[in-house]
Design a protein around this motif. Sequence first.
Motif, short mmCIF file in Angstrom:
data_model
loop_
_atom_site.label_atom_id
_atom_site.label_comp_id
_atom_site.label_asym_id
_atom_site.label_seq_id
_atom_site.Cartn_x
_atom_site.Cartn_y
_atom_site.Cartn_z
N LEU A 198 4.98 4.15 9.86
CA LEU A 198 4.00 4.08 8.40
C LEU A 198 4.36 2.39 8.03
CD1 LEU A 198 3.68 7.07 7.07
CD2 LEU A 198 2.06 5.76 7.96
N LYS A 199 5.57 1.79 7.79
CA LYS A 199 6.05 1.12 7.27
C LYS A 199 5.69 -0.19 8.10
CE LYS A 199 10.40 3.24 4.63
NZ LYS A 199 11.72 2.98 4.67
N ARG A 200 6.29 0.08 9.32
CA ARG A 200 5.88 -1.02 10.54
C ARG A 200 4.23 -1.53 10.40
NH1 ARG A 200 10.11 -1.20 14.99
NH2 ARG A 200 11.73 -1.10 13.74
N ALA A 201 4.10 -0.30 10.35
CA ALA A 201 1.81 -0.37 9.86
C ALA A 201 1.46 -0.74 8.47
CB ALA A 201 1.92 0.39 10.00
N GLY A 202 2.66 -1.68 7.65
CA GLY A 202 2.08 -2.39 6.62
C GLY A 202 2.29 -1.41 5.11
N ALA A 203 2.57 -0.10 5.80
CA ALA A 203 2.61 0.66 4.14
C ALA A 203 3.67 1.11 3.72
CB ALA A 203 2.27 1.92 4.66
N GLU A 204 3.70 1.28 2.36
CA GLU A 204 5.12 1.30 1.37
C GLU A 204 4.79 3.70 1.51
OE1 GLU A 204 7.19 0.71 -2.48
OE2 GLU A 204 4.98 -0.33 -1.77
N PRO A 205 5.75 4.17 2.43
CA PRO A 205 5.59 5.11 2.37
C PRO A 205 6.48 6.27 1.94
CG PRO A 205 6.46 5.00 4.10
CD PRO A 205 6.62 3.79 3.65
N LEU A 206 6.41 6.62 0.62
CA LEU A 206 7.63 7.44 -0.93
C LEU A 206 7.53 9.16 -0.33
CD1 LEU A 206 5.99 5.11 -3.54
CD2 LEU A 206 7.89 5.40 -1.99
N VAL A 207 8.54 9.22 -0.59
CA VAL A 207 8.31 11.29 -0.45
C VAL A 207 8.35 11.58 -1.10
CG1 VAL A 207 10.04 13.25 0.44
CG2 VAL A 207 10.57 11.14 1.52
N ALA A 208 6.93 12.42 -1.79
CA ALA A 208 5.50 12.99 -2.40
C ALA A 208 6.69 14.25 -2.98
CB ALA A 208 4.86 12.86 -2.42
N SER A 209 7.11 14.80 -2.68
CA SER A 209 8.29 16.03 -2.62
C SER A 209 9.00 16.62 -1.93
CB SER A 209 7.14 17.41 -2.86
OG SER A 209 7.64 18.73 -3.52
N ARG A 210 10.06 17.51 -2.06
CA ARG A 210 10.63 18.17 -0.99
C ARG A 210 10.46 20.01 -1.17
NH1 ARG A 210 12.04 13.32 -2.76
NH2 ARG A 210 13.55 11.97 -1.05
N PHE A 211 9.64 20.54 -1.43
CA PHE A 211 9.52 21.55 -1.48
C PHE A 211 9.10 21.99 -0.33
CE2 PHE A 211 5.91 24.54 -1.47
CZ PHE A 211 6.56 25.64 -2.57
N ARG A 212 9.80 22.99 0.28
CA ARG A 212 9.86 23.72 1.82
C ARG A 212 8.90 25.03 1.77
NH1 ARG A 212 15.08 24.55 5.19
NH2 ARG A 212 13.63 24.41 7.33
N ARG A 238 -0.59 3.40 -7.45
CA ARG A 238 -0.99 5.11 -7.41
C ARG A 238 -1.20 4.95 -5.51
NH1 ARG A 238 -6.00 7.01 -11.00
NH2 ARG A 238 -4.86 7.09 -12.76
N PRO A 239 -0.52 6.08 -5.07
CA PRO A 239 -1.21 6.38 -3.64
C PRO A 239 -2.02 5.38 -3.05
CG PRO A 239 -0.31 8.49 -4.28
CD PRO A 239 0.28 7.33 -5.74
N LYS A 240 -2.26 5.15 -2.11
CA LYS A 240 -3.40 4.93 -1.41
C LYS A 240 -4.45 6.23 -0.53
CE LYS A 240 -3.96 1.08 -3.90
NZ LYS A 240 -4.43 1.05 -5.23
N ALA A 241 -3.66 7.36 -0.73
CA ALA A 241 -3.65 8.06 0.13
C ALA A 241 -1.88 9.08 0.78
CB ALA A 241 -4.27 7.66 1.97
N TRP A 242 -2.96 10.12 1.09
CA TRP A 242 -1.56 11.04 1.13
C TRP A 242 -0.98 10.78 2.72
CZ3 TRP A 242 1.45 13.89 -2.37
CH2 TRP A 242 1.96 14.83 -1.75
N MET A 275 0.31 -1.60 0.12
CA MET A 275 -0.25 -0.06 0.20
C MET A 275 0.98 1.12 -0.23
SD MET A 275 -2.43 1.33 2.85
CE MET A 275 -1.98 0.54 4.22
N LYS A 276 0.61 1.68 -1.03
CA LYS A 276 1.92 2.53 -1.65
C LYS A 276 1.01 4.26 -0.86
CE LYS A 276 4.50 1.69 -6.21
NZ LYS A 276 4.14 0.71 -5.68
N ILE A 277 1.95 5.27 -0.21
CA ILE A 277 1.17 6.55 0.85
C ILE A 277 2.03 7.74 0.65
CG2 ILE A 277 0.82 6.69 2.78
CD1 ILE A 277 -0.74 5.19 3.00
N ALA A 278 2.39 8.58 0.17
CA ALA A 278 2.51 9.66 -0.66
C ALA A 278 2.81 10.99 0.43
CB ALA A 278 1.80 10.60 -0.93
N PHE A 279 3.25 10.63 0.61
CA PHE A 279 4.82 11.83 2.27
C PHE A 279 4.97 12.53 1.69
CE2 PHE A 279 7.37 12.39 5.79
CZ PHE A 279 6.89 12.43 6.93
#
Length: 386
Positions: free
Chosen positions: A31-45, A82-86, A1-5
């Motif tokens: 989030l990884k321990r929770a079974g998700a696959e978090p991916l850093v969506a952006s580094r925009f500060r 696609r990510p399943k959540a943001w 389960m991909k999560i946009a972080f």
Amino acid sequence: MKIAFYAPLKAPDHPDPSGDRTVARLLLLALKRAGAEPLVASRFRARLSGDTDAEQRRMALKGHATADKLIAKYRKLPKAKRPKAWFTYHLYYKAVDWIGPRVAAALDIPYLVAEASHAPKRAGGPFAFSHAAAEAAIKQAAAIFCLNPADKECLSGIVKAKQLIDLPPFLDIAAFIGHHDAPGQGMRGPDRALGRLKLSQHYQLDPDMPWLLTVAMMRKGDKLASYQALAEALRHVTRAYQLLIVGDGPAREAVEHAFEPIRKRVAWLGLKPAPELPEIYASADLFVWPAINEAFGMALLEAQACGTPVIAGASGGVPAIIADGETGWLSPPGDTAAFAADVDFALERELAPVRMAARAHALQSHDIGAAAATLMKVLAKVLAAS
């Protein structure tokens, strides 16, 4: 389960160390321990440097442009990829999430937030534009994870209570302390006696004298104010002590000036890599930090995980991670006389039971396992409803 972080204030791989970066990294791990696959969506500060309306609108345009690029990118992917959540970490009027709400709405996925804060007093001031955007983002969230209980009062005025989920600040304690006992005997902290021996030899410290410790970056603003309050308080401590300071930064000169009256009692250890910190924490008798305007303070939690009692100012969410009188002592924010009295009181008592209580408290209430379980439960519920 991909999560946009996304972390609007500071990306988890930003080169500058801070508590914010630490929490972002821990959330990714949880989030990884929770079974998700978090991916850093952006580094925009999205952190604002000023309060002009023009800067806020420029930031919004840049954020929206970034969001539109992400939307186009995700739409090219098969739905299964696609990510399943943001998931956004640390959202407030000075660091608005201009990206997540737009992407989540376009993809029809749940929008989740951790550590959102709402400041109604900003509605009519110079930050009105960003305040309104932050409020809109918060209202869009399917769930808001509250690391700082103090945030809930204002948030409850704009979202339903069921959307506010308690997520106490946490550490991956096993990874942090880096030591284990034999199977079935649990975790043990660093070797306190060995740590004191090494530090006393390296920094010419008296191993028979109580050691106070603080670990914090040296920056203008609240960090410098806390250092100055600490210096003022320690001037009035009557018991013997030595102070170890771990940290550095652009306000180093101002910090050194604040401690000039007690300079003979201070050892400057500078910046230390994360693997060296547990032994330093465990070597100290007390961790001391006034915590001026602190949200909760990861160093306060790290100290307790290493079995070091904490003396701190009761700002923000600090009282939620320190059991006053059990794992440390809390004083009114900014009250240097009360802070000094707490230090004297602590130095007059046997601290071994408090060290044990501090470590047990961290393990029971602030380890990553509990955080992962909370995230897993809420993610499952939100995704099922979407």
